[in-house]
Design a protein around this motif. Structure first.
Motif, PDB file in Angstrom:
ATOM      1  N   VAL A 284       5.729  -1.311 -10.554  1.00  0.00           N
ATOM      2  CA  VAL A 284       7.153  -1.597 -10.374  1.00  0.00           C
ATOM      3  C   VAL A 284       7.456  -3.015 -10.857  1.00  0.00           C
ATOM      4  CG1 VAL A 284       8.989  -1.899  -8.677  1.00  0.00           C
ATOM      5  CG2 VAL A 284       7.366  -0.018  -8.422  1.00  0.00           C
ATOM      6  N   ALA A 285       6.614  -3.958 -10.466  1.00  0.00           N
ATOM      7  CA  ALA A 285       6.838  -5.348 -10.854  1.00  0.00           C
ATOM      8  C   ALA A 285       6.733  -5.498 -12.365  1.00  0.00           C
ATOM      9  CB  ALA A 285       5.835  -6.260 -10.159  1.00  0.00           C
ATOM     10  N   ARG A 286       5.776  -4.777 -12.969  1.00  0.00           N
ATOM     11  CA  ARG A 286       5.618  -4.878 -14.417  1.00  0.00           C
ATOM     12  C   ARG A 286       6.871  -4.368 -15.122  1.00  0.00           C
ATOM     13  NH1 ARG A 286       0.635  -5.135 -16.293  1.00  0.00           N
ATOM     14  NH2 ARG A 286      -0.183  -3.640 -14.786  1.00  0.00           N
TER      15      ARG A 286
ATOM     16  N   ALA B   9      11.708   0.119  -5.381  1.00  0.00           N
ATOM     17  CA  ALA B   9      10.628   0.841  -6.053  1.00  0.00           C
ATOM     18  C   ALA B   9      11.087   2.226  -6.500  1.00  0.00           C
ATOM     19  CB  ALA B   9       9.423   0.951  -5.125  1.00  0.00           C
ATOM     20  N   THR B  10      11.759   2.967  -5.611  1.00  0.00           N
ATOM     21  CA  THR B  10      12.165   4.316  -5.995  1.00  0.00           C
ATOM     22  C   THR B  10      13.288   4.269  -7.024  1.00  0.00           C
ATOM     23  OG1 THR B  10      13.609   4.407  -4.075  1.00  0.00           O
ATOM     24  CG2 THR B  10      11.456   5.454  -3.864  1.00  0.00           C
TER      25      THR B  10
ATOM     26  N   VAL C 100       0.814  -1.210   0.000  1.00  0.00           N
ATOM     27  CA  VAL C 100       0.000   0.000   0.000  1.00  0.00           C
ATOM     28  C   VAL C 100       0.851   1.267   0.000  1.00  0.00           C
ATOM     29  CG1 VAL C 100      -1.860   1.230   1.133  1.00  0.00           C
ATOM     30  CG2 VAL C 100      -1.758  -1.250   1.291  1.00  0.00           C
ATOM     31  N   PHE C 101       1.848   1.307   0.889  1.00  0.00           N
ATOM     32  CA  PHE C 101       2.512   2.579   1.151  1.00  0.00           C
ATOM     33  C   PHE C 101       3.605   3.025   0.185  1.00  0.00           C
ATOM     34  CE2 PHE C 101       0.963   2.316   5.687  1.00  0.00           C
ATOM     35  CZ  PHE C 101       0.092   3.384   5.531  1.00  0.00           C
ATOM     36  N   PRO C 102       4.298   2.130  -0.521  1.00  0.00           N
ATOM     37  CA  PRO C 102       5.446   2.616  -1.305  1.00  0.00           C
ATOM     38  C   PRO C 102       5.112   3.820  -2.180  1.00  0.00           C
ATOM     39  CG  PRO C 102       5.477   0.257  -1.278  1.00  0.00           C
ATOM     40  CD  PRO C 102       4.192   0.669  -0.598  1.00  0.00           C
TER      41      PRO C 102
ATOM     42  N   GLY D  66       5.245 -10.693 -13.331  1.00  0.00           N
ATOM     43  CA  GLY D  66       5.583 -10.053 -12.065  1.00  0.00           C
ATOM     44  C   GLY D  66       4.419  -9.237 -11.547  1.00  0.00           C
ATOM     45  N   ALA D  67       3.766  -8.508 -12.445  1.00  0.00           N
ATOM     46  CA  ALA D  67       2.626  -7.690 -12.037  1.00  0.00           C
ATOM     47  C   ALA D  67       1.526  -8.561 -11.443  1.00  0.00           C
ATOM     48  CB  ALA D  67       2.098  -6.908 -13.234  1.00  0.00           C
ATOM     49  N   MET D  68       1.263  -9.711 -12.090  1.00  0.00           N
ATOM     50  CA  MET D  68       0.231 -10.609 -11.570  1.00  0.00           C
ATOM     51  C   MET D  68       0.615 -11.145 -10.197  1.00  0.00           C
ATOM     52  SD  MET D  68      -2.260 -10.488 -13.496  1.00  0.00           S
ATOM     53  CE  MET D  68      -3.329 -11.778 -12.862  1.00  0.00           C
ATOM     54  N   ALA D  69       1.914 -11.512 -10.029  1.00  0.00           N
ATOM     55  CA  ALA D  69       2.362 -12.051  -8.740  1.00  0.00           C
ATOM     56  C   ALA D  69       2.158 -11.017  -7.638  1.00  0.00           C
ATOM     57  CB  ALA D  69       3.830 -12.461  -8.823  1.00  0.00           C
TER      58      ALA D  69
END
Lengths: 474, 242
Positions: free
Chosen positions: A303-305, A283-284, A61-63, A312-315
């Motif tokens: 970020v995962a995508r 992430a940053t 949530v927070f990143p 990665g996005a799905m995971a």
């Protein structure tokens, strides 16, 4: 037991605090009448409660929100949160091993500092957990909505996040009212799966942004907005550390509490702290904080995508759903236990601790958790929900530190913790100052709501249970 | 208990777990059958995860105690020597194992409905604590009206010598003073011992068996004794490994 102060007094309904003096060992607690209460949660279970409650917020949530407020220095905000959490987890561990009972922080504070602070903490921690649960549910809504739009469902313009959060809040409350047998085991697997997803993702992402796989990304200025936002962001993201004390609310169920309680509390804080700081770093580095902020609650999916592609996005989407669910569920359970502990002491009507005959669950306490949560979910503002939850928890954390110092000073006969905080004055003193200090960095609105809840709690105590005495009673 | 002509090495001690608030009870014929052994009655209440054990105990302790005392009285009425314990738990197996170890019981009862008890079957499928088994069976059969069948089950290609195991058990029972005319024996080759035992359970009134070692099947489906108790129509007495 050998104290001068016995619990006593009556509330408005004429109830007295239930004195359940108990004895026992690492495997059971034995009641006055000789019944055995089995302790059935081991170290893994304890860690899974702590990590499972915390991990949803900090990673999923927070990143985005935090990077928008503090830039890459959001990693420092999470580190500040971790230090405060540790400074509180140590005193909480000592108190918990001395009083391994359901109720956690409320119990220690009411016994060490007296009924008024106890009542204020007991009632506000109930509501604090309600705010936290609502926050997790709204976050769940964000992830569920992201999943829908990923699946190609057009949800633009609909209040889909709130609707999904409400629906799921209802489901969660009903499931808990009916009672579950193996949800805790399931939770262990969910936490294991989450940790696996995160470690794989962060290792890959970490190597990537360090330039192992491709071109090195340009480092961004660490403190784009100055020092102050680092602290206000720490106050915001502290919600990511609220879970460790939930381990103490189930202390009555933990096997070998002298060993497992401190390990579970401190261990879960350390585990999530490392993951949080690593997540913010990755992430940053991947996006730059300005862009990251535009993705909001589900920033990690993007970020995962970018790093791993659609898989990665799905995971991460799946991880976010699981993590927010497990946080919300763990908080509902803690809330019901917090309500039980307070009503047992006659500070709330005793009906709240009744067990339902058909399902064997404490239906009123659970409704007092689930009902207000739904109202707050409808309110829906993530940052305020998170901060009020943190506010009310931080008050309890600070007072727990004070309670430790008071207990060590008075040393009642029964006070015999298995785990002792080294340099307790320094640790608990700093913990108290830091907890109260962090509150000062919150938004004005959250502070007003928090103070209002505490005043209302004190007013309720004066009205309903002004004669009840709890200090020193075990 | 007075054991007359029997030469029991250790008086058998049985753990009887009863889910007492679910209204579970022990039939009069079973009470009468088990009364010669020392009995530990464990009234337990298995709670959903939502309910703290302390919370349930505050509300149900008295009710549980009354119910378990009633059952204890029926054992005393049958001349039995009985102790009671009450436990509130989230994990029935953990509680039963713990109490069984603390009370160092010979075996425990997995209850099932039963009428008059005349025929006892002892399926022997591998290593079993024959001394404990013999103490238990000889004690329970002391009034002379009941019969026991020792049934050796070998699996195909198994190294287990069912014949020898049955013979050894019969001799041990004789040593304990059980008359030969109360014992019969048989041996068969089984494809799936658990199923064979469940299938034949209707011919007998009580099953006495060992708990069986740990294994892959046991960890997937539960102990063989528990699976048998679930499928069979007779109560199962499980002799614990030492």
């Amino acid at each position: 037991m050998g104290t001068n102060d016995e619990a006593g007094g009556q509330n408005r309904a004429g109830d007295e605090p239930e004195e359940a003096s108990t004895s026992g060992d690492g495997e059971t607690t034995v009641t006055e009448e000789g019944s055995e209460l089995e302790r059935s949660i081991g170290l893994t279970g304890g860690l899974s409660i702590g990590i499972g409650t915390m991990i949803g917020a900090g990673i999923f949530v927070f990143p985005g929100l935090a990077a928008g407020d503090a830039g890459p220095a959001a990693a420092a905000s999470f580190a500040i949160g971790a230090v405060i959490a540790l400074l509180v987890a140590l005193p909480a561990s000592e108190l918990a091993t001395a009083m391994p009972k359901s109720g956690g922080g409320y119990y220690y504070i009411s016994r060490a500092l007296g009924t008024l602070p106890g009542a204020v903490v007991g009632i506000s921690i109930w509501l604090g957990l309600v705010f936290a649960t609502a926050f997790y549910l709204v976050s769940f809504g964000s992830y569920a909505a992201a999943l829908l739009s990923e699946a190609g469902v057009d949800v633009a313009g609909l209040p889909i996040v709130g609707t999904l959060a409400l629906l799921f809040g209802v489901v969660l409350t009903v499931v808990n009212l009916v009672g579950t047998e193996n949800a805790a085991k399931l939770q262990n697997y969910v936490v294991g799966l989450l940790l696996t997803i995160l470690v794989v993702f962060l290792s890959y992402g970490g190597l990537d942004v360090l330039g192992v796989f491709g071109s090195e990304s340009t480092p961004e200025q660490f403190l784009p907005f100055g020092v102050m936002p680092v602290f206000t962001t720490a106050a915001l993201v502290f919600t990511s550390y609220l879970g460790f004390a939930q381990v103490a609310t189930v202390a009555g169920d933990i096997k070998d509490p002298g060993r497992n309680l401190p390990l579970a509390m401190v261990g879960s804080v350390l585990t999530v702290a490392v993951l949080y700081v690593a997540t913010i770093f990755v992430a940053t580095s991947a996006f730059g904080s300005g862009r990251l902020a535009t993705f909001g609650e589900t920033a990690m999916v993007e970020v995962a995508r970018a790093l791993v592609g659609d898989a990665g996005a799905m995971a991460i989407l799946l991880g976010g759903l699981l993590a927010t669910v497990s946080s919300a569920n763990a908080s509902v359970l803690s809330t019901s236990r917090a309500v039980f502990a307070v009503s047992k002491d006659a500070l709330l009507p005793t009906i709240a601790s009744r067990v339902n005959l058909q399902y064997g669950t404490p239906h009123i306490a659970l409704s007092m958790a689930g009902g207000p949560v739904l109202v707050l979910v409808a309110f829906g503002r993530v940052e305020v929900l998170a901060e009020v939850a943190s506010f009310l928890h931080l008050v309890m954390y600070g007072l727990m530190c004070v309670a430790l110092i008071a207990m060590r000073r008075d040393e009642p006969e029964w006070y015999d913790p298995d785990f002792q905080v080294p340099a307790h004055r320094a640790v608990a003193g700093t913990g108290a100052v830091a907890s109260f200090g962090l509150i000062a960095f919150m938004q004005r609105e959250s502070q007003i709501i928090g103070v209002a809840i505490m005043i209302a709690a004190a007013g309720w105590y004066k009205y309903y249970a002004g004669d009840v005495r709890l200090k020193g009673a075990l | 208990m007075n054991t007359d002509s029997r030469t029991i090495r250790e008086p058998p001690r049985l753990l009887i777990p009863i889910e007492v608030l679910e209204g579970e009870s022990i039939s009069a014929s079973l009470v009468e059958f088990l009364a010669p052994a020392e009995v530990v009655l464990l009234g337990y209440h298995d709670l959903p995860e939502q309910t703290p054990t302390e919370q349930a105990s505050m509300q149900y302790e008295e009710k549980a105690r009354t119910a378990i005392d009633d059952i204890a009285d029926s054992f005393r009425g049958a001349g039995g020597n009985v102790e009671t314990r009450i436990a509130f738990t989230h994990d029935r197996d953990q509680t039963v194992d713990r109490v069984a170890a603390e009370e160092s019981v010979t075996g425990l009862l997995l209850p099932n409905p039963v009428g008059e008890i005349e025929e006892v079957i002892v399926p022997i499928r591998g290593a079993i604590d024959v001394d404990r088994l013999a103490d238990l069976v000889a004690t329970l059969l002391e009034d002379g009206s009941r019969r026991v069948t020792l049934w050796g089950l070998a699996e195909e290609g198994d190294e287990f010598d069912a014949e020898a195991a049955v013979e050894y058990t019969r001799n041990t029972l004789s040593e304990r003073g059980l008359p030969d005319d109360q014992i019969s024996t048989e041996v068969s080759v089984a494809e799936s011992p658990v199923w064979d035992i469940i299938e034949r359970s209707s011919e007998f009134d009580v099953i006495v068996m060992g708990e069986g070692g740990p294994g892959l099947l046991a960890s997937l489906f539960g102990d063989p004794s528990e699976r048998i108790a679930e499928g069979a129509v007779a109560p199962v007495l499980v002799v614990r490994n030492r």
